[in-house]
Design an enzyme around this catalytic site. Structure first.
Site, PDB file in Angstrom:
ATOM      1  N   ARG A  57      31.713  53.372  -0.564  1.00 46.13           N
ATOM      2  CA  ARG A  57      30.396  52.844  -0.938  1.00 46.13           C
ATOM      3  C   ARG A  57      30.520  51.957  -2.181  1.00 46.13           C
ATOM      4  O   ARG A  57      29.929  50.903  -2.294  1.00 46.13           O
ATOM      5  CB  ARG A  57      29.404  53.971  -1.280  1.00 46.13           C
ATOM      6  N   ASN A  88      17.984  54.552  -4.959  1.00 46.46           N
ATOM      7  CA  ASN A  88      19.273  53.925  -4.655  1.00 46.46           C
ATOM      8  C   ASN A  88      20.298  54.187  -5.748  1.00 46.46           C
ATOM      9  O   ASN A  88      19.956  54.231  -6.928  1.00 46.46           O
ATOM     10  CB  ASN A  88      19.097  52.414  -4.478  1.00 46.46           C
ATOM     11  N   HIS A 105      18.618  59.355  -8.047  1.00 47.10           N
ATOM     12  CA  HIS A 105      19.722  60.029  -7.344  1.00 47.10           C
ATOM     13  C   HIS A 105      21.096  59.666  -7.894  1.00 47.10           C
ATOM     14  O   HIS A 105      22.092  59.864  -7.212  1.00 47.10           O
ATOM     15  CB  HIS A 105      19.654  59.716  -5.837  1.00 47.10           C
ATOM     16  N   GLY A 171      11.008  50.125   1.141  1.00 40.15           N
ATOM     17  CA  GLY A 171      12.312  50.463   1.726  1.00 40.15           C
ATOM     18  C   GLY A 171      12.701  51.920   1.655  1.00 40.15           C
ATOM     19  O   GLY A 171      13.879  52.232   1.618  1.00 40.15           O
ATOM     20  N   THR A 172      11.726  52.810   1.649  1.00 35.31           N
ATOM     21  CA  THR A 172      12.080  54.230   1.707  1.00 35.31           C
ATOM     22  C   THR A 172      11.302  54.905   2.832  1.00 35.31           C
ATOM     23  O   THR A 172      10.112  54.657   3.007  1.00 35.31           O
ATOM     24  CB  THR A 172      11.844  54.972   0.375  1.00 35.31           C
TER      25      THR A 172
HETATM   26  P1  OAD Z   1      16.171  55.876   4.511  1.00 35.23           P
HETATM   27  O1  OAD Z   1      17.377  55.409   5.245  1.00 35.23           O
HETATM   28  O2  OAD Z   1      15.675  57.238   4.785  1.00 35.23           O
HETATM   29  O3  OAD Z   1      14.957  54.872   4.790  1.00 35.23           O
HETATM   30  C1  OAD Z   1      15.147  53.483   4.720  1.00 35.23           C
HETATM   31  C2  OAD Z   1      13.817  52.782   4.927  1.00 35.23           C
HETATM   32  O4  OAD Z   1      14.047  51.397   4.756  1.00 35.23           O
HETATM   33  C3  OAD Z   1      13.202  52.976   6.322  1.00 35.23           C
HETATM   34  O5  OAD Z   1      11.834  53.304   6.190  1.00 35.23           O
HETATM   35  C4  OAD Z   1      13.386  51.584   6.960  1.00 35.23           C
HETATM   36  O6  OAD Z   1      12.339  51.274   7.878  1.00 35.23           O
HETATM   37  C5  OAD Z   1      13.343  50.689   5.756  1.00 35.23           C
HETATM   38  N1  OAD Z   1      14.003  49.364   5.914  1.00 35.23           N
HETATM   39  C6  OAD Z   1      15.024  49.007   6.722  1.00 35.23           C
HETATM   40  N2  OAD Z   1      15.332  47.707   6.537  1.00 35.23           N
HETATM   41  C7  OAD Z   1      14.493  47.233   5.574  1.00 35.23           C
HETATM   42  C8  OAD Z   1      14.306  45.968   4.928  1.00 35.23           C
HETATM   43  N3  OAD Z   1      15.066  44.908   5.220  1.00 35.23           N
HETATM   44  N4  OAD Z   1      13.336  45.871   3.985  1.00 35.23           N
HETATM   45  C9  OAD Z   1      12.558  46.942   3.665  1.00 35.23           C
HETATM   46  N5  OAD Z   1      12.687  48.149   4.237  1.00 35.23           N
HETATM   47  C10 OAD Z   1      13.639  48.304   5.184  1.00 35.23           C
HETATM   48  O7  OAD Z   1      16.475  55.660   2.952  1.00 35.23           O
HETATM   49  P2  OAD Z   1      15.799  56.330   1.670  1.00 35.23           P
HETATM   50  O8  OAD Z   1      14.362  56.632   1.908  1.00 35.23           O
HETATM   51  O9  OAD Z   1      16.165  55.496   0.497  1.00 35.23           O
HETATM   52  O10 OAD Z   1      19.968  60.369  -1.082  1.00 35.23           O
HETATM   53  O11 OAD Z   1      16.607  57.697   1.588  1.00 35.23           O
HETATM   54  C11 OAD Z   1      16.339  58.591   0.569  1.00 35.23           C
HETATM   55  C12 OAD Z   1      17.578  59.353   0.167  1.00 35.23           C
HETATM   56  O12 OAD Z   1      18.181  59.931   1.318  1.00 35.23           O
HETATM   57  C13 OAD Z   1      18.675  58.481  -0.424  1.00 35.23           C
HETATM   58  O13 OAD Z   1      18.502  58.251  -1.797  1.00 35.23           O
HETATM   59  C14 OAD Z   1      19.919  59.273  -0.156  1.00 35.23           C
HETATM   60  C15 OAD Z   1      19.615  59.716   1.254  1.00 35.23           C
HETATM   61  O14 OAD Z   1      20.216  60.859   1.694  1.00 35.23           O
HETATM   62  C16 OAD Z   1      21.153  60.921  -1.402  1.00 35.23           C
HETATM   63  O15 OAD Z   1      22.212  60.573  -0.922  1.00 35.23           O
HETATM   64  C17 OAD Z   1      21.043  62.020  -2.408  1.00 35.23           C
END
Ligand code: OAD
Length: 232
Positions: A57, A88, A105, A171-172
């Site tokens: 990563r 992130n 995180h 983006g979450t």
């Molecule tokens: P996710 O992978 O759960 O969610 C990503 C989000 O980004 C989804 O809602 C997608 O629809 C959206 N997405 C995709 N492409 C995009 C774009 N070009 N622009 C905007 N949005 C887009 O990721 P997180 O919610 O960040 O933690 O995940 C939360 C945590 O889970 C992370 O911090 C990580 C993970 O496990 C740890 O590793 C501790």
């Protein structure tokens, strides 16, 4: 005085830079099991695999650059106090030029001692190796909050959210707690924008959904917010 904008960002804002999200199809958690690489138990069981996962990563992070979405949030700083609270572990908000970034995180480019949690260092290259130790001799681990671990920055983050005049969620998937709960600390009256091409729902009042990628979706939000303050 400038109004306060809180931005809650997740993996999706870095997707257009070429970094995989976690839960989209083809995302990181489809290729790796969380319990194999992102828990303290995994670190104890198979340290090599965990180091390799984060080394890769980190290596990738040296090869990518901030995208238009990150830059839109920098543009917003001319008219607002912008506080980013990100899940992130990349440093793309900082490299784009955002001045207030809180990492919930952890940070990929940092390592932490396993015997002294206050010993945190910036890594020079991308590789963290077995035998890289702190001055007390403790092995260094990735400075990442793993599943099952406490999130030390959650309280300051909640306090910042409570002072928001505007909130942008970008983006979450809002799947991971306690981070996903932060939006409920934002005052009811504060306008909230959710920028995400997916079907994310924030269970709070006063939300506008922009079902677009970060680059185009944030441009719309930032244009609107700057206009409100007579900037363009
Ligand atoms: P996710 O992978 O759960 O969610 C990503 C989000 O980004 C989804 O809602 C997608 O629809 C959206 N997405 C995709 N492409 C995009 C774009 N070009 N622009 C905007 N949005 C887009 O990721 P997180 O919610 O960040 O933690 O995940 C939360 C945590 O889970 C992370 O911090 C990580 C993970 O496990 C740890 O590793 C501790």
């Amino acid at each position: 005085m400038k109004k306060q904008v809180i931005v809650l960002s997740g993996a999706g804002i870095s997707a257009e830079s070429g970094i995989s999200t976690f839960r989209d199809s083809g995302g990181l958690w489809e290729q790796h099991r969380i319990e194999d690489v992102a828990t303290f138990e995994a670190w104890e069981r198979n340290r090599k695999l965990v180091q390799e996962f984060y080394n890769l990563r980190r290596k990738q992070l040296h090869e990518v650059a901030p995208n238009a979405g990150h830059k839109e949030l920098v543009r917003l700083e001319q008219a607002y106090n912008v506080q980013i609270i990100t899940q992130n572990v990349d440093d793309l908000h900082e490299r784009a030029g955002s001045t207030h970034v809180l990492h919930l995180h952890g940070e990929l480019k940092k390592a932490r001692s396993t015997v002294n949690p206050d010993y945190v260092v910036e890594l020079e290259g991308w590789e963290l190796k077995e035998g890289d130790v702190c001055p007390q001799g403790g092995q260094l681990r990735p400075h990442i909050v793993w599943f099952g671990e406490a999130v030390p920055m959650i309280e300051p983050a909640a306090e910042l959210c409570a002072k928001a005049d505007v909130c942008i969620v970008v983006g979450t998937s809002l799947n991971v707690y306690p981070a996903a709960g932060l939006v409920s600390y934002v005052p009811r009256h504060a306008p909230k924008y959710v920028v995400d091409p997916g079907e994310v729902q924030a269970q709070v009042p006063n939300v506008t959904y922009i079902r677009e990628k970060a680059s185009t979706g944030l441009k719309k939000v930032v244009d609107e917010l700057l206009k409100k303050e007579n900037f363009s």
